[in-house]
Design an enzyme around this catalytic site. Sequence first.
Site, PDB file in Angstrom:
ATOM      1  N   GLU A   1      -0.955  18.789  -6.416  1.00  0.00           N
ATOM      2  CA  GLU A   1      -2.262  18.680  -6.992  1.00  0.00           C
ATOM      3  C   GLU A   1      -3.064  17.844  -6.286  1.00  0.00           C
ATOM      4  OE1 GLU A   1       0.705  18.008  -8.554  1.00  0.00           O
ATOM      5  OE2 GLU A   1       1.206  19.788  -9.738  1.00  0.00           O
ATOM      6  N   SER A   2      -2.774  16.911  -5.311  1.00  0.00           N
ATOM      7  CA  SER A   2      -3.605  16.090  -4.335  1.00  0.00           C
ATOM      8  C   SER A   2      -3.010  14.692  -4.135  1.00  0.00           C
ATOM      9  CB  SER A   2      -4.940  15.898  -4.957  1.00  0.00           C
ATOM     10  OG  SER A   2      -5.654  17.117  -4.756  1.00  0.00           O
TER      11      SER A   2
ATOM     12  N   SER B   1       0.839  -1.290   0.157  1.00  0.00           N
ATOM     13  CA  SER B   1      -0.105   0.083   0.038  1.00  0.00           C
ATOM     14  C   SER B   1       0.927   1.267  -0.037  1.00  0.00           C
ATOM     15  CB  SER B   1      -1.079   0.019   1.291  1.00  0.00           C
ATOM     16  OG  SER B   1      -1.875  -0.740   1.211  1.00  0.00           O
TER      17      SER B   1
ATOM     18  N   HIS C   1      -3.218   0.301  -3.512  1.00  0.00           N
ATOM     19  CA  HIS C   1      -3.253  -1.348  -2.787  1.00  0.00           C
ATOM     20  C   HIS C   1      -3.177  -2.085  -3.695  1.00  0.00           C
ATOM     21  CE1 HIS C   1      -4.380   1.713   0.536  1.00  0.00           C
ATOM     22  NE2 HIS C   1      -5.107   2.171  -0.388  1.00  0.00           N
TER      23      HIS C   1
ATOM     24  N   CYS D   1      -5.948  18.370  -8.911  1.00  0.00           N
ATOM     25  CA  CYS D   1      -6.387  19.453  -8.836  1.00  0.00           C
ATOM     26  C   CYS D   1      -6.134  20.377  -9.831  1.00  0.00           C
ATOM     27  CB  CYS D   1      -6.525  20.310  -7.499  1.00  0.00           C
ATOM     28  SG  CYS D   1      -7.483  19.320  -5.973  1.00  0.00           S
TER      29      CYS D   1
END
Lengths: 126, 126
Positions: B62-63, B55, B68, B83
Amino acid sequence: MKHLGRHVLAEICGCDFDILNDIEKVEEIMVNAALEAGAEVRECVFHKFSPQGVSGVVVISESHLAIHTWPELGYAAVDVFTCGDKVNPWDACNYLSERFSAKHMTAREMKRGIIPETYLKEVANL
Amino acid sequence: MKHLGRHVLAEICGCDFDILNDIEKVEEIMVNAALEAGAEVRECVFHKFSPQGVSGVVVISESHLAIHTWPELGYAAVDVFTCGDKVNPWDACNYLSERFSAKHMTAREMKRGIIPETYLKEVANL
């Protein structure tokens, strides 16, 4: 096959500016949201943007919780992905909404990990 | 208002077991996916599960990109949240699918950060 996990995307609005802009508070609340939902916390990473905003993720044994905040809009974009039946992603979202003093939350749940049989059979035959 | 971001949830199937089970490879590929899509990498965190699975998250300006893996199912659950208009989350997903030698990818794009006017007005009046 049944899905492997549930992924809730939550739009949390009307939140407290000071909380959303405080990296330590956001991290503490996110970790507690994971624990409240019964998850096992594995890793955390948080980042503070200038002039405002926090992004961060809590990796849990059951997948993750992620957040991006826009304090100037009173808005937090949250997503909580959980695998298995032990942890309910909605518990984490509701906890976050409450702790951010949010006025409104809308959220959508997406099923994750519905793998077409044909690809599972290939793996089984390896 | 227009949405603040785009969030693509990708189910990547029929992937190479050895890649999905190698934390260093998965991290390298995830960081490169962010860079290929034109994102600016801020933080990374990856975790290896026993007996198998990885994971991890790459936090970008930008985020984020999150993954996983279930190597035993040849499956990776990926989500890419971006974003602004500079970074295309689909570029990152397509890159990942290719680098995991996937046979199949299905993905859904969700708009994030559509904030009801009433909450924006409250913030503006503070």
